[in-house]
Design an enzyme around this catalytic site. Structure first.
Site, PDB file in Angstrom:
ATOM      1  N   TYR A 126       0.924  -1.170   0.001  1.00  0.00           N
ATOM      2  CA  TYR A 126      -0.095  -0.105   0.140  1.00  0.00           C
ATOM      3  C   TYR A 126       0.791   1.337   0.100  1.00  0.00           C
ATOM      4  O   TYR A 126       0.334   2.322  -0.508  1.00  0.00           O
ATOM      5  CB  TYR A 126      -0.944  -0.032   1.236  1.00  0.00           C
ATOM      6  CG  TYR A 126      -2.029  -0.918   0.894  1.00  0.00           C
ATOM      7  CD1 TYR A 126      -3.080  -0.620  -0.182  1.00  0.00           C
ATOM      8  CD2 TYR A 126      -2.231  -2.092   1.601  1.00  0.00           C
ATOM      9  CE1 TYR A 126      -4.038  -1.459  -0.544  1.00  0.00           C
ATOM     10  CE2 TYR A 126      -3.269  -3.147   1.316  1.00  0.00           C
ATOM     11  CZ  TYR A 126      -4.164  -2.937   0.154  1.00  0.00           C
ATOM     12  OH  TYR A 126      -5.318  -3.580  -0.057  1.00  0.00           O
ATOM     13  N   ARG A 185       1.206   1.802  -3.737  1.00  0.00           N
ATOM     14  CA  ARG A 185      -0.012   2.616  -4.028  1.00  0.00           C
ATOM     15  C   ARG A 185      -0.123   3.836  -3.623  1.00  0.00           C
ATOM     16  O   ARG A 185      -0.510   4.672  -4.764  1.00  0.00           O
ATOM     17  CB  ARG A 185      -1.401   1.656  -3.466  1.00  0.00           C
ATOM     18  CG  ARG A 185      -1.227   0.315  -3.466  1.00  0.00           C
ATOM     19  CD  ARG A 185      -1.646  -0.402  -5.090  1.00  0.00           C
ATOM     20  NE  ARG A 185      -0.499  -0.044  -5.990  1.00  0.00           N
ATOM     21  CZ  ARG A 185       0.499  -0.842  -6.009  1.00  0.00           C
ATOM     22  NH1 ARG A 185       0.733  -2.034  -5.052  1.00  0.00           N
ATOM     23  NH2 ARG A 185       1.388  -0.738  -7.029  1.00  0.00           N
ATOM     24  N   GLN A 236     -15.063   2.217  -6.287  1.00  0.00           N
ATOM     25  CA  GLN A 236     -14.387   1.289  -5.508  1.00  0.00           C
ATOM     26  C   GLN A 236     -12.672   1.663  -5.463  1.00  0.00           C
ATOM     27  O   GLN A 236     -12.105   0.945  -4.892  1.00  0.00           O
ATOM     28  CB  GLN A 236     -14.384  -0.086  -6.431  1.00  0.00           C
ATOM     29  CG  GLN A 236     -15.769  -0.464  -6.350  1.00  0.00           C
ATOM     30  CD  GLN A 236     -16.023  -1.646  -7.764  1.00  0.00           C
ATOM     31  OE1 GLN A 236     -15.623  -2.834  -7.629  1.00  0.00           O
ATOM     32  NE2 GLN A 236     -16.167  -1.124  -8.944  1.00  0.00           N
ATOM     33  N   ASN A 237     -12.467   2.858  -6.103  1.00  0.00           N
ATOM     34  CA  ASN A 237     -10.876   3.213  -5.945  1.00  0.00           C
ATOM     35  C   ASN A 237     -10.593   3.708  -4.841  1.00  0.00           C
ATOM     36  O   ASN A 237     -11.414   4.692  -4.130  1.00  0.00           O
ATOM     37  CB  ASN A 237     -10.643   3.963  -6.949  1.00  0.00           C
ATOM     38  CG  ASN A 237     -10.995   3.519  -8.507  1.00  0.00           C
ATOM     39  OD1 ASN A 237     -11.345   2.177  -8.481  1.00  0.00           O
ATOM     40  ND2 ASN A 237     -11.127   4.214  -9.659  1.00  0.00           N
ATOM     41  N   ASP A 296      -7.652   5.746  -4.761  1.00  0.00           N
ATOM     42  CA  ASP A 296      -7.283   6.905  -5.208  1.00  0.00           C
ATOM     43  C   ASP A 296      -8.149   8.328  -4.761  1.00  0.00           C
ATOM     44  O   ASP A 296      -9.387   8.249  -4.529  1.00  0.00           O
ATOM     45  CB  ASP A 296      -6.716   7.165  -6.595  1.00  0.00           C
ATOM     46  CG  ASP A 296      -7.771   6.859  -7.583  1.00  0.00           C
ATOM     47  OD1 ASP A 296      -8.674   7.846  -7.588  1.00  0.00           O
ATOM     48  OD2 ASP A 296      -7.748   6.005  -8.274  1.00  0.00           O
ATOM     49  N   HIS A 301     -14.200   1.046  -1.050  1.00  0.00           N
ATOM     50  CA  HIS A 301     -13.015   0.156  -0.385  1.00  0.00           C
ATOM     51  C   HIS A 301     -11.836   1.216   0.318  1.00  0.00           C
ATOM     52  O   HIS A 301     -10.792   0.547   0.480  1.00  0.00           O
ATOM     53  CB  HIS A 301     -12.671  -0.426  -1.556  1.00  0.00           C
ATOM     54  CG  HIS A 301     -13.434  -1.484  -2.243  1.00  0.00           C
ATOM     55  ND1 HIS A 301     -13.450  -1.892  -3.377  1.00  0.00           N
ATOM     56  CD2 HIS A 301     -14.559  -2.203  -1.726  1.00  0.00           C
ATOM     57  CE1 HIS A 301     -14.183  -2.964  -3.734  1.00  0.00           C
ATOM     58  NE2 HIS A 301     -14.827  -2.815  -2.466  1.00  0.00           N
ATOM     59  N   GLY A 345     -15.440   1.699 -15.981  1.00  0.00           N
ATOM     60  CA  GLY A 345     -14.055   0.857 -15.673  1.00  0.00           C
ATOM     61  C   GLY A 345     -14.016  -0.086 -14.540  1.00  0.00           C
ATOM     62  O   GLY A 345     -13.045  -0.214 -13.791  1.00  0.00           O
ATOM     63  N   THR A 346     -15.183  -0.891 -14.525  1.00  0.00           N
ATOM     64  CA  THR A 346     -14.982  -1.922 -13.505  1.00  0.00           C
ATOM     65  C   THR A 346     -15.492  -3.238 -14.144  1.00  0.00           C
ATOM     66  O   THR A 346     -16.479  -3.233 -14.700  1.00  0.00           O
ATOM     67  CB  THR A 346     -15.918  -1.365 -12.267  1.00  0.00           C
ATOM     68  OG1 THR A 346     -15.979  -2.817 -11.450  1.00  0.00           O
ATOM     69  CG2 THR A 346     -17.359  -1.103 -12.499  1.00  0.00           C
ATOM     70  N   SER A 347     -14.850  -4.248 -13.712  1.00  0.00           N
ATOM     71  CA  SER A 347     -15.258  -5.416 -14.428  1.00  0.00           C
ATOM     72  C   SER A 347     -16.393  -6.280 -13.386  1.00  0.00           C
ATOM     73  O   SER A 347     -16.837  -7.180 -13.900  1.00  0.00           O
ATOM     74  CB  SER A 347     -13.742  -6.583 -14.061  1.00  0.00           C
ATOM     75  OG  SER A 347     -13.712  -6.754 -12.530  1.00  0.00           O
TER      76      SER A 347
HETATM   77  P1  OAD Z   1     -10.783  -4.529 -12.397  1.00  0.00           P
HETATM   78  O1  OAD Z   1      -9.142  -4.676 -12.440  1.00  0.00           O
HETATM   79  O2  OAD Z   1     -11.519  -5.932 -11.867  1.00  0.00           O
HETATM   80  O3  OAD Z   1     -11.463  -4.199 -13.589  1.00  0.00           O
HETATM   81  C1  OAD Z   1     -11.057  -2.946 -14.363  1.00  0.00           C
HETATM   82  C2  OAD Z   1     -11.810  -2.651 -15.377  1.00  0.00           C
HETATM   83  O4  OAD Z   1     -11.377  -1.576 -15.959  1.00  0.00           O
HETATM   84  C3  OAD Z   1     -12.219  -3.663 -16.482  1.00  0.00           C
HETATM   85  O5  OAD Z   1     -13.253  -4.034 -16.880  1.00  0.00           O
HETATM   86  C4  OAD Z   1     -11.516  -3.308 -17.743  1.00  0.00           C
HETATM   87  O6  OAD Z   1     -11.692  -3.411 -18.970  1.00  0.00           O
HETATM   88  C5  OAD Z   1     -11.516  -1.831 -17.633  1.00  0.00           C
HETATM   89  N1  OAD Z   1     -10.565  -0.602 -17.971  1.00  0.00           N
HETATM   90  C6  OAD Z   1      -9.209  -0.893 -18.413  1.00  0.00           C
HETATM   91  N2  OAD Z   1      -8.753   0.311 -18.957  1.00  0.00           N
HETATM   92  C7  OAD Z   1      -9.851   1.161 -19.057  1.00  0.00           C
HETATM   93  C8  OAD Z   1      -9.876   2.492 -19.433  1.00  0.00           C
HETATM   94  N3  OAD Z   1      -8.781   3.082 -19.658  1.00  0.00           N
HETATM   95  N4  OAD Z   1     -10.965   3.215 -19.256  1.00  0.00           N
HETATM   96  C9  OAD Z   1     -12.106   2.534 -18.824  1.00  0.00           C
HETATM   97  N5  OAD Z   1     -12.050   1.068 -18.120  1.00  0.00           N
HETATM   98  C10 OAD Z   1     -10.844   0.636 -18.383  1.00  0.00           C
HETATM   99  O7  OAD Z   1     -10.904  -3.509 -11.383  1.00  0.00           O
HETATM  100  P2  OAD Z   1     -12.119  -3.056 -10.306  1.00  0.00           P
HETATM  101  O8  OAD Z   1     -13.413  -3.529 -11.004  1.00  0.00           O
HETATM  102  O9  OAD Z   1     -12.346  -1.860  -9.908  1.00  0.00           O
HETATM  103  O10 OAD Z   1     -10.752  -4.095  -4.243  1.00  0.00           O
HETATM  104  O11 OAD Z   1     -11.922  -4.037  -9.094  1.00  0.00           O
HETATM  105  C11 OAD Z   1     -12.807  -4.062  -8.010  1.00  0.00           C
HETATM  106  C12 OAD Z   1     -12.063  -4.577  -6.865  1.00  0.00           C
HETATM  107  O12 OAD Z   1     -11.159  -5.471  -7.032  1.00  0.00           O
HETATM  108  C13 OAD Z   1     -11.213  -3.168  -6.519  1.00  0.00           C
HETATM  109  O13 OAD Z   1     -11.811  -2.038  -5.603  1.00  0.00           O
HETATM  110  C14 OAD Z   1     -10.156  -3.872  -5.547  1.00  0.00           C
HETATM  111  C15 OAD Z   1      -9.970  -5.244  -6.253  1.00  0.00           C
HETATM  112  O14 OAD Z   1      -9.731  -6.333  -5.612  1.00  0.00           O
HETATM  113  C16 OAD Z   1     -10.163  -4.312  -3.022  1.00  0.00           C
HETATM  114  O15 OAD Z   1      -8.956  -4.122  -3.145  1.00  0.00           O
HETATM  115  C17 OAD Z   1     -10.922  -4.547  -1.794  1.00  0.00           C
END
Ligand code: OAD
Length: 233
Positions: free
Chosen positions: A56, A59, A89-90, A92, A107, A172-174
Site C-alpha cells: 500500500y 499504491r 471502488q478506487n 485514489d 473500499h 471501468g469496473t469488471s
Molecule cells: P478490475 O481490474 O477488476 O477491472 C478493471 C476494469 O477496467 C475492467 O473492466 C477493464 O476492462 C476496465 N478498463 C481498463 N482500462 C480502462 C480504461 N482506460 N477506461 C475504462 N475502463 C478500463 O478493477 P475493479 O473492477 O475496480 O478491491 O476491481 C474491483 C475491486 O477489486 C477493487 O476495488 C479492489 C479489487 O480487488 C479491493 O482491493 C478491496
C-alpha cells in the site's frame, strides 16, 4: 440543485488506468503480481504486516504522482447540470482532484491511515506507513482500506443513492467484487443506464442499458457531452 436530475456513477480501477494507476484483473494488473490473500486481507496483515505496508505504500506513492484524466474530469463536469454522486471502488483521490464534490469510497482511501484496534480512528496520511507508527491508543497504524473478508461500511449509503438515481453510469469496473457489484441491482429497471469500458462485462440482465466500448478518457467525455446537451434543450 434540488430540481436537478440525479446521476449516480459507479467507478472502478479502469477510470484511473489512463492516469497511470494499474487495474487489478488485467494481465499486467495488480492481482497478477500479488496474491490478494497476502496483501489485501486481515490474514495477510496478521502474517506479514511489512508486506502489506510495502504494497500500500507503493499504491500511495503512485497516487500522489498521478493526475486526473479526461474521464474523471468529464464526470466532475456533469455537476454543471446534474446532482452527481460518484460511488467508487478506487482508493485514489482522482475524482476529488478532478472536482467531483460527492464521492463515496467503498473500499477506503489510500491517503488515510487507521488504527488497528479502533476503526473509527482515521488519520490523514501522505507518507509511507512504517512498522512502529501508532495510533493515539498505541496500536499499529494500517492503511484505511477495506480488505477482503472485511465489512464494507459504506455499502448501505451507496445502495440508497443508487436506488434514487435518475441516470446510472458504470465506468471501468469488471463487476467481479461484491458487494460493490451488487449495487447495480438497486437501480430502478426503467432508469437509463450507461456503461463505459473497453471490455464490456456481462450486463445483459440489465434493462435500458447502453454500452460504450471505449476507454474512460474517450467514452466518458462523449457521454457527458450528450447528457449535458439533453438538459440544455
Ligand atoms: P478490475 O481490474 O477488476 O477491472 C478493471 C476494469 O477496467 C475492467 O473492466 C477493464 O476492462 C476496465 N478498463 C481498463 N482500462 C480502462 C480504461 N482506460 N477506461 C475504462 N475502463 C478500463 O478493477 P475493479 O473492477 O475496480 O478491491 O476491481 C474491483 C475491486 O477489486 C477493487 O476495488 C479492489 C479489487 O480487488 C479491493 O482491493 C478491496
Amino acid at each position: 440543485m434540488t430540481n436537478s436530475k440525479k446521476v449516480v456513477i459507479l467507478t472502478g480501477a479502469g477510470i484511473s488506468a489512463e492516469s497511470g494507476l494499474k487495474t487489478f484483473r488485467a494481465t499486467d494488473g495488480l492481482w497478477e503480481e500479488h496474491r490478494i490473500e497476502d496483501v489485501a486481507s486481515p490474514e495477510g496483515w496478521r502474517n506479514n504486516p511489512q508486506l502489506v505496508l510495502d504494497f500500500y505504500n507503493q499504491r500511495r506513492r503512485d497516487v500522489l504522482k498521478a493526475i486526473p484524466n479526461k474521464g474523471h474530469i468529464a464526470i466532475a463536469e456533469l455537476e454543471e447540470k446534474f446532482e452527481v454522486v460518484v460511488i467508487t471502488q478506487n482508493i485514489d483521490n482522482l475524482h476529488e482532484r478532478a472536482g467531483s464534490s460527492k464521492v463515496i469510497h467503498l473500499h477506503g482511501e489510500i491517503l488515510k491511515s487507521r488504527s488497528t484496534i479502533d476503526s473509527k480512528l482515521i488519520y490523514k496520511c501522505e507518507k509511507d506507513i512504517l512498522i512502529g507508527d501508532k495510533c493515539e491508543k498505541g496500536s499499529q497504524l494500517r492503511p484505511f482500506i477495506v480488505w477482503f473478508n472485511e465489512a464494507v461500511p459504506m455499502i448501505e449509503i451507496a445502495a440508497k443513492e443508487v436506488s434514487s438515481a435518475d441516470i446510472f453510469i458504470i465506468v471501468g469496473t469488471s463487476l467481479q467484487v461484491y458487494p460493490a457489484a451488487g449495487l447495480i441491482n438497486y437501480v430502478h429497471p426503467m432508469v437509463p443506464k450507461f456503461l463505459v469500458d473497453p471490455n464490456i462485462p456481462d450486463v445483459n440482465f440489465l434493462k435500458n442499458i447502453v454500452c460504450i466500448e471505449k476507454k474512460g478518457s474517450e467514452g466518458m467525455p462523449e457521454l457527458a457531452e450528450k447528457l449535458l446537451k439533453i438538459i440544455k434543450q
